[in-house]
Structures are given as structure tokens and as C-alpha cells.
Design a protein around this motif. Structure first.
Motif, PDB file in Angstrom:
ATOM      1  N   GLY A 148      35.046  21.488  28.766  1.00 40.82           N
ATOM      2  CA  GLY A 148      35.509  20.155  28.400  1.00 40.82           C
ATOM      3  C   GLY A 148      36.987  20.107  28.078  1.00 40.82           C
ATOM      4  N   ASN A 149      37.587  21.274  27.772  1.00 40.83           N
ATOM      5  CA  ASN A 149      39.029  21.318  27.505  1.00 40.83           C
ATOM      6  C   ASN A 149      39.827  21.009  28.783  1.00 40.83           C
ATOM      7  OD1 ASN A 149      39.290  24.186  25.178  1.00 40.83           O
ATOM      8  ND2 ASN A 149      38.478  22.141  24.874  1.00 40.83           N
ATOM      9  N   THR A 150      41.059  20.571  28.563  1.00 36.51           N
ATOM     10  CA  THR A 150      42.005  20.465  29.672  1.00 36.51           C
ATOM     11  C   THR A 150      42.855  21.739  29.731  1.00 36.51           C
ATOM     12  OG1 THR A 150      43.427  19.253  28.144  1.00 36.51           O
ATOM     13  CG2 THR A 150      42.124  17.951  29.705  1.00 36.51           C
ATOM     14  N   VAL A 151      43.399  22.034  30.914  1.00 37.82           N
ATOM     15  CA  VAL A 151      44.190  23.254  31.144  1.00 37.82           C
ATOM     16  C   VAL A 151      45.621  22.845  31.468  1.00 37.82           C
ATOM     17  CG1 VAL A 151      44.429  25.347  32.536  1.00 37.82           C
ATOM     18  CG2 VAL A 151      42.149  24.433  32.043  1.00 37.82           C
ATOM     19  N   GLU A 215      37.569  34.595  31.768  1.00 38.93           N
ATOM     20  CA  GLU A 215      36.624  35.682  31.469  1.00 38.93           C
ATOM     21  C   GLU A 215      36.581  35.980  29.974  1.00 38.93           C
ATOM     22  OE1 GLU A 215      37.866  38.715  34.249  1.00 38.93           O
ATOM     23  OE2 GLU A 215      36.364  38.054  35.701  1.00 38.93           O
ATOM     24  N   ALA A 216      37.756  35.991  29.334  1.00 35.61           N
ATOM     25  CA  ALA A 216      37.788  36.255  27.892  1.00 35.61           C
ATOM     26  C   ALA A 216      37.056  35.158  27.118  1.00 35.61           C
ATOM     27  CB  ALA A 216      39.236  36.371  27.415  1.00 35.61           C
ATOM     28  N   SER A 217      37.116  33.938  27.639  1.00 36.44           N
ATOM     29  CA  SER A 217      36.507  32.797  26.937  1.00 36.44           C
ATOM     30  C   SER A 217      35.069  32.543  27.386  1.00 36.44           C
ATOM     31  CB  SER A 217      37.334  31.527  27.203  1.00 36.44           C
ATOM     32  OG  SER A 217      38.662  31.681  26.761  1.00 36.44           O
ATOM     33  N   ASN A 218      34.634  33.276  28.392  1.00 37.18           N
ATOM     34  CA  ASN A 218      33.291  33.072  28.948  1.00 37.18           C
ATOM     35  C   ASN A 218      33.081  31.632  29.423  1.00 37.18           C
ATOM     36  OD1 ASN A 218      30.761  33.944  29.783  1.00 37.18           O
ATOM     37  ND2 ASN A 218      29.785  33.392  27.843  1.00 37.18           N
ATOM     38  N   VAL A 219      34.026  31.171  30.215  1.00 37.84           N
ATOM     39  CA  VAL A 219      33.974  29.832  30.820  1.00 37.84           C
ATOM     40  C   VAL A 219      34.437  29.962  32.274  1.00 37.84           C
ATOM     41  CG1 VAL A 219      34.441  28.591  28.662  1.00 37.84           C
ATOM     42  CG2 VAL A 219      36.364  29.331  30.120  1.00 37.84           C
ATOM     43  N   THR A 220      34.409  28.865  32.988  1.00 34.51           N
ATOM     44  CA  THR A 220      35.068  28.794  34.295  1.00 34.51           C
ATOM     45  C   THR A 220      36.256  27.848  34.162  1.00 34.51           C
ATOM     46  OG1 THR A 220      33.157  29.330  35.682  1.00 34.51           O
ATOM     47  CG2 THR A 220      34.830  27.902  36.654  1.00 34.51           C
ATOM     48  N   ILE A 221      37.377  28.253  34.710  1.00 30.11           N
ATOM     49  CA  ILE A 221      38.552  27.382  34.719  1.00 30.11           C
ATOM     50  C   ILE A 221      38.736  26.844  36.138  1.00 30.11           C
ATOM     51  CG2 ILE A 221      41.083  27.388  34.600  1.00 30.11           C
ATOM     52  CD1 ILE A 221      40.885  29.026  32.060  1.00 30.11           C
ATOM     53  N   ILE A 268      46.879  20.935  34.612  1.00 30.62           N
ATOM     54  CA  ILE A 268      46.607  21.496  35.945  1.00 30.62           C
ATOM     55  C   ILE A 268      45.128  21.752  36.191  1.00 30.62           C
ATOM     56  CG2 ILE A 268      48.894  22.531  36.163  1.00 30.62           C
ATOM     57  CD1 ILE A 268      47.636  25.244  35.380  1.00 30.62           C
ATOM     58  N   GLY A 269      44.265  21.365  35.272  1.00 27.46           N
ATOM     59  CA  GLY A 269      42.857  21.607  35.527  1.00 27.46           C
ATOM     60  C   GLY A 269      41.997  21.367  34.311  1.00 27.46           C
ATOM     61  N   SER A 270      40.773  21.853  34.376  1.00 20.39           N
ATOM     62  CA  SER A 270      39.836  21.638  33.287  1.00 20.39           C
ATOM     63  C   SER A 270      38.942  22.860  33.120  1.00 20.39           C
ATOM     64  CB  SER A 270      38.990  20.398  33.569  1.00 20.39           C
ATOM     65  OG  SER A 270      38.338  20.545  34.815  1.00 20.39           O
ATOM     66  N   VAL A 271      38.335  22.933  31.952  1.00 18.78           N
ATOM     67  CA  VAL A 271      37.454  24.056  31.635  1.00 18.78           C
ATOM     68  C   VAL A 271      36.011  23.615  31.822  1.00 18.78           C
ATOM     69  CG1 VAL A 271      36.790  25.749  29.883  1.00 18.78           C
ATOM     70  CG2 VAL A 271      39.146  24.877  29.950  1.00 18.78           C
ATOM     71  N   LEU A 272      35.240  24.420  32.562  1.00 19.97           N
ATOM     72  CA  LEU A 272      33.834  24.139  32.833  1.00 19.97           C
ATOM     73  C   LEU A 272      32.969  25.208  32.162  1.00 19.97           C
ATOM     74  CD1 LEU A 272      34.186  23.534  36.703  1.00 19.97           C
ATOM     75  CD2 LEU A 272      34.371  21.840  34.850  1.00 19.97           C
ATOM     76  N   PRO A 273      31.707  24.927  31.973  1.00 17.69           N
ATOM     77  CA  PRO A 273      30.812  26.000  31.524  1.00 17.69           C
ATOM     78  C   PRO A 273      30.885  27.152  32.523  1.00 17.69           C
ATOM     79  CG  PRO A 273      29.684  23.873  31.512  1.00 17.69           C
ATOM     80  CD  PRO A 273      30.997  23.651  32.201  1.00 17.69           C
TER      81      PRO A 273
END
Lengths: 295, 295
Positions: A148-151, A215-221, A268-273
Motif C-alpha cells: 500500500g506504500n508509495t515508492v 526482499e528485506a521488507s518481504n513485499v513486492t515493489i 515511481i511505483g507502489s508496494v504490493l503484498p
């Protein structure tokens, strides 16, 4: 450790003996050490002639870059520099290095505290330890990005690549300063630190570093290539090169969706599960090499 | 800078850009930095294959020595180690280095906080930054020796030389540990710090380091060769070699004449007002090379 580069295998083995929490599992840009009422931020980066700089490059630029890359690690933690220690193997002429180091220290307002100088028969090797003071708690890490975060990124990627290419092909009219004398985003790091969920500097290429953050955050960017800032004049077909090249030292960070950065930056993007791939570029996992993997 | 070694010339030039008081004019073993309620002690030492260790030596011993020499600098300030950062250029086999580093860190109870690993085409170069916490104020320096003081050393000099010689001539029955795995005098440093007028570690040879202490303190140090402790079995005609050889990492210190050291130590001389020579050995200025001058 099959399939790992020798450097990755070494770091993986070192993790076994770096159990102190301040080491952050050797997976962050810096060590974060509580000391009395202060939080110390510590980093040490090395550079080797012919590997990290071109043989024949002005040693003053090498000194500048050595300081800038270490300060960039501090910037990623929102830290103010306190001072540096230098490790230096002697070259034939050392004057330009000292001039460049003095200029860079004065430019960034950082004192030289100490260090060591040795003879070496091989390629020149320089190292710098930078100490900083955290300006906010918690100290940002790579591992806090949330779905849900923005990148965001603080500036363009690719300028260092263009500078490197101009230097290597002897194009003396080109502006090569992004490669030779990068600017650590110290003020931006301090301004961003209280707001970000994750932050790191882009030293090894945007794709690779974003993938590490994921990978460190265990999310997909998920990055939108059309929104990634690039230097004016970058040929359109070189975008993929620009985002796989390192040495730009902009800050990559994630924000809660409602937050706006307090400094110039590009979404430049968003964070997904976490999905199958840590990184998506225009909706698909990027192929090939993502960045500077300890070449 | 005529007549200076390249290293001495480099350090002299660096002094021009190291004006922060914590740098102590780059003339001490460590930087001494006030930070909140703590006093941080910082040092960075490098070692190069073929210069600071023998090609073919066990990398586990190299790792041990790298840590020990840096901790010895902290010992000279009466500091407790807080942690270290490693700078490492990859070798073909890195496992023994990691094993030795892990063993040494555990032995001295010091955490690894971070660092950097790089490829290098040349001789292997390793560096370590050690951070410590001062245990007493003022933090001892090299420059406090006063006329009338007594001069002391915590243990024998020459054992590292004998170990080096045994290693280079393949004498496998000899005890070479003093050269391979020196012991930093951390407990002694903390015990001595409140009492000494000056203190430093003996890394480059007793004569050279005593001479540096004398020059920093603006005094003359008179050593009595008959009282200098040497290892059992040192041939009598090798005393001069033993006191000109480095790598022993004992602490050299000066005390007010009425004070006695709180740890085992040997009184080896006295401090005189500054005379013509900074150092006297048996009443005369020693001839020839005093120690390891950045060879």
C-alpha cells in the motif's frame, strides 16, 4: 552457497559471526548502535583502483567519491555526519588525493578524525569509515516497506552511467561530474527519515536496490518505468541501462500512501503484498542482471 | 618534506586537513571524540599481504592480528571495545579468515558491526575500524610524559621477532604465537589509564615508539637496556634487534615517580628534561634505525 558470488558467500558467512543487533544482520547500509543518549550510525566502504575507479582518473575525484559514497550510507539512515577515518594505500603521487579529500570534507562539513596509511604492492585500495548521529527514531531501515506504500526516489538515475561512458571514451566536453563527484542526499535523508517506512541509497542500480528493499521488507515493489526520472539527454532505448547501473546515490524510499515527501522526489511505483517476484517493472519481473552485483 | 618516507609525508599533508581536536593532530594512536556523555575512542588499522603478513600465512592468524592490533590501540587509551567494522578484499579462500575473525571476536568479546567486501586484483588488503569507550578522563595520550616520571612496559619485547623468524625459516617446533596472535593489553590499559602521565602501545619497536612518546611530550626518555624485559631464550647479542622490532603490542607508559603500576609491568627507564636527543639508551642516543618506519 552454490550460485553465490564470492562476495555474497563471504557476507553470508560473516553474518554467522555478526549477531549483535547493531549489525542489523549485515543486511542494511549501516550499523546502528545505541550509545548513551545518542544513536551512532556507522559505515565502512572501500574502493579499489581498476574496480571502483578507472586507472588514470584524477585521485581528487576518487577521494571525493570515497567520502560521498560513505556519506550516502549515512543519508539513507537520516544521519548527520560526525567524522571519518581513512584507510589508504600509498600511490606514487598522493597530493591530488589529499587535495580532493580536503575539498570534499570542507564541502560536506565533515572532520577527518584519523586513519591509517600503508604501502601496498598491488592495486591501490582506499577505505573510509563514516560515523554519524541519527536524527530521528526509529532509524530507517531497508525492511520497513509495507503493501500500500508509495515508492519514491530523490532524483534521476543514469547520470553516473553517462558520465562513466563519457570518461571511458574520452569525451571531454561532457559533464561527468555525476560519476566523478556524486552528491550524497544528506539533507533529504534527514528530512525524510521521520516519514519513510523504508529507505536506502541507490548505489548498485535502481532495479537491484529496489529488489533488495522488497526482499528485506518481504513485499513486492512494482515500478512504473515511465515515471522513473532520468537525466536530460538519455536516449530512450537506454532506460533499462540507466536503471541497472549504479553510482547514482539518490535515496529510494517508501511512504504511507497519504504522505508527501518534504523534499523534491519522484513517485515511481507502489508496494504490493509479496508475490512471486520481489520486483515488477511495468507489471512483469525484469529479466537479466538487475544491477552491480559485486562485479 | 625532504627526507620523509612517503607515508610520513602523506600523514604530514593529511594533518593539514585534520584540524578537529578529536583527531589529536593524527599524532596519537586513536581519535578521541566527545559524544554526549560518552567519550568514543576510534582507530583504523590496515594490513597488506606481503607487507604486514607473510604470503602463505594462515588467514585465521591474519584476522586475529588485524583485530588484536586495533584493540591494542584502544588499550593504549584505556578504552573498552564497543565493536568493529571490517574492510576486506576477497582472497581465493576466505573461510579461514572468517574462522579466525570469529574466534578472535569471541575471545575478546567484541561484536562485528559491519563493513565492506570488495574484489581486488592486487595484494590482499584488510582494514579494521575499532570503536571503544573511554573508561577514564582525561584519556591518556602520548604527549603527557614529564621529567621525573618513571618509564614502564607491560611485558617483554622481541617475542614477535623470534616468532617471525621461526615462521620464515620453517621452524615448526617454535612457539610463533607472539607474532601470529598478539594479545592486546586491554585490561592493563584500563587499569593503568587513571594513573599514567602518557601511554601508547609498542607496535613499531620499543626504541622508535619511546622516541615518539618523548617527542610528543617534549622530553627525553632514558632507557636502561639491562632492565628491558625480553623473552626467555633471546640470545644476548640480539637485545638491540628485539628493541627495534615491532609487533609486540605491550603498553609503554610513564608514571609519577611515587606511583606503582596496578598490573605486572617492568620499570625500564626515566623521563628527563628535553635534551639533544629524544631517546637515550644506556646514556647515549642510539644509532641506526630505531624501529619499523613504514617500510
Amino acid at each position: 552457497m552454490a550460485g553465490m558470488t564470492p562476495e555474497a558467500a563471504f557476507i553470508a558467512a560473516l553474518r554467522g559471526i555478526a549477531s549483535h543487533p547493531a549489525a542489523r544482520g549485515l543486511a542494511d547500509d549501516c550499523a546502528v548502535l545505541e550509545l548513551g543518549r545518542e544513536t551512532l550510525i556507522l559505515t565502512h566502504d572501500m574502493m579499489v583502483e581498476g574496480v571502483h575507479w578507472l586507472a588514470g582518473q584524477d585521485p581528487a575525484d576518487v577521494a571525493w567519491k570515497l567520502l560521498a559514497t560513505n556519506l550516502s550510507d549515512l543519508a539513507a539512515k537520516g544521519a548527520e555526519p560526525i567524522g571519518v577515518l581513512l584507510g589508504y594505500t600509498l600511490a606514487e603521487d598522493n597530493n591530488r588525493f589529499i587535495e580532493g579529500l580536503g575539498e570534499a570534507l570542507a564541502h560536506f562539513g565533515v572532520p577527518l578524525l584519523g586513519g591509517d596509511t600503508v604501502r601496498s604492492p598491488g592495486a591501490q585500495t582506499v577505505g573510509l569509515t563514516a560515523l554519524g548521529r541519527a536524527t530521528c527514531q526509529p532509524v530507517p531501515s531497508r525492511s520497513g516497506a509495507q503493501a500500500g506504500n508509495t515508492v519514491w526516489i530523490t532524483g534521476p538515475v543514469g547520470a553516473a552511467m553517462l558520465g562513466f561512458e563519457a570518461l571511458t571514451c574520452g569525451n571531454t566536453s561532457a559533464d561527468t561530474s555525476a560519476y566523478r563527484r556524486p552528491t550524497p542526499r544528506l539533507a533529504e535523508g534527514c528530512a525524510l527519515a521521520p516519514l519513510v517506512t523504508a529507505m536506502m541509497d541507490v548505489s548498485d542500480g535502481l532495479l537491484l536496490d529496489a529488489s533488495r528493499m522488497a526482499e528485506a521488507s518481504n513485499v513486492t515493489i512494482a515500478l512504473d518505468p515511465a515515471r522513473i526520472p532520468v537525466p536530460v539527454g538519455l536516449p530512450k532505448d537506454r532506460l533499462r541501462d540507466a536503471i541497472s547501473w549504479g553510482d547514482d546515490y539518490e535515496l529510494l524510499f517508501t511512504l504511507p500512501v497519504e504522505a508527501a515527501p518534504p523534499c523534491p522526489a519522484h513517485c515511481i511505483g507502489s508496494v504490493l503484498p509479496a508475490g512471486e517476484a520481489p520486483l515488477l517493472l511495468d507489471g512483469a519481473a525484469p529479466y537479466g542482471q538487475l544491477g552491480y552485483e559485486h562485479r
